[in-house]
Design a protein around this motif. Structure first.
Motif, mmCIF file in Angstrom:
data_model
loop_
_atom_site.group_PDB
_atom_site.id
_atom_site.type_symbol
_atom_site.label_atom_id
_atom_site.label_comp_id
_atom_site.label_asym_id
_atom_site.label_seq_id
_atom_site.Cartn_x
_atom_site.Cartn_y
_atom_site.Cartn_z
ATOM 1 N N GLY A 78 0.812 -1.215 0.000
ATOM 2 C CA GLY A 78 0.000 0.000 0.000
ATOM 3 C C GLY A 78 0.840 1.257 0.000
ATOM 4 N N ASP A 79 0.148 2.379 0.068
ATOM 5 C CA ASP A 79 0.815 3.670 0.077
ATOM 6 C C ASP A 79 1.333 3.987 1.470
ATOM 7 O OD1 ASP A 79 0.230 4.112 -2.613
ATOM 8 O OD2 ASP A 79 -1.746 4.951 -2.124
ATOM 9 N N PRO A 80 2.524 4.564 1.566
ATOM 10 C CA PRO A 80 3.038 4.925 2.885
ATOM 11 C C PRO A 80 2.215 6.065 3.494
ATOM 12 C CG PRO A 80 4.503 5.700 1.163
ATOM 13 C CD PRO A 80 3.427 4.895 0.493
ATOM 14 N N ALA A 81 2.163 6.097 4.806
ATOM 15 C CA ALA A 81 1.456 7.145 5.532
ATOM 16 C C ALA A 81 2.359 7.629 6.663
ATOM 17 C CB ALA A 81 0.146 6.610 6.097
#
Length: 67
Positions: A7-10
């Protein structure tokens, strides 16, 4: 440390810093809960009390995350 993830980093943050390379003693009600956010929802992992090496602590965390 950085690990491959999905997934996308946060953005993330840490409250307190502890070197766990020598293991840890987990005590019920004292340091047994790990809290984090996933998709804006708070999640908690409660570790069983006991004395852990770095390897057994990592294995326990992975087991809890898999559950």
């Amino acid at each position: 440390m950085f690990y491959q993830s999905q997934g996308d980093p946060a953005p993330s943050y840490t409250i307190g810093v502890t070197n766990l390379s020598g293991g840890a003693v987990i005590e019920t009600g004292k340091n047994d809960v790990l809290s984090f956010n996933v998709d804006k929802m708070e999640k908690n992992i409660t570790l069983p009390a006991g004395a852990y090496t770095a390897e057994t602590l990592l294995a326990q965390l992975n087991q809890q995350l898999d559950a």
